[in-house]
Design a protein around this motif. Structure first.
Motif: not given
Length: 143
Positions: A117-132
């Motif tokens: 679950a923490a990894w999925i939350l990290w994925g949310v960060f990684a997706f948003l950071a990549s989009a920015f």
């Protein structure tokens, strides 16, 4: 110069087609993440060194996924962050429901499910950071 169609108060940020694609991609990427937790836990993906590797792999996978989202939904630079955010809205909605009422989808070991679950939350960060970063790289100065 801005397109008058996108600046009109009644104009939508996305077409109906783009919205449907973004929603479906959000659900799809969430499901892939959930299955990664389930099956990754079985091969040690969330134990010790495997946990670090899983987090590191999340960065390039997220970047590539953002490029895929951009191409499949035909997003321009201004739509990229909001588009990825719409997909993440769907993904986090599903994640919250399943983590609450269907945790066994992720596995049976509470420690590994928590790390997943923490990894999925990290994925949310990684997706948003990549989009920015991708939006900025393609000419949209968000920050």
């Amino acid at each position: 110069m801005k397109n008058p169609e996108t600046t009109h108060p009644s104009a939508s940020l996305f077409t109906k087609r783009q919205s449907i694609i973004l929603i479906l991609l959000g659900a799809s990427f969430w499901f892939v993440g959930a299955m990664s937790v389930r099956f990754g836990s079985e091969i040690g993906m969330f134990e010790n060194a495997g946990n670090v590797i899983a987090f590191l792999i999340g960065l390039p996978v997220s970047w590539i996924s953002v490029i895929i989202i951009k191409k499949v939904a035909r997003l321009n630079a201004e739509q990229l962050v909001p588009g990825v955010s719409l997909g993440l809205l769907v993904a986090t909605f599903l994640d919250g429901i399943v983590l609450t009422w269907g945790t066994t989808l992720y596995g049976t070991d509470p420690l590994l499910v928590g790390r997943g679950a923490a990894w999925i939350l990290w994925g949310v960060f990684a997706f948003l950071a990549s989009a920015f970063v991708e939006a900025r790289r393609t000419g949209h100065k968000i920050i």
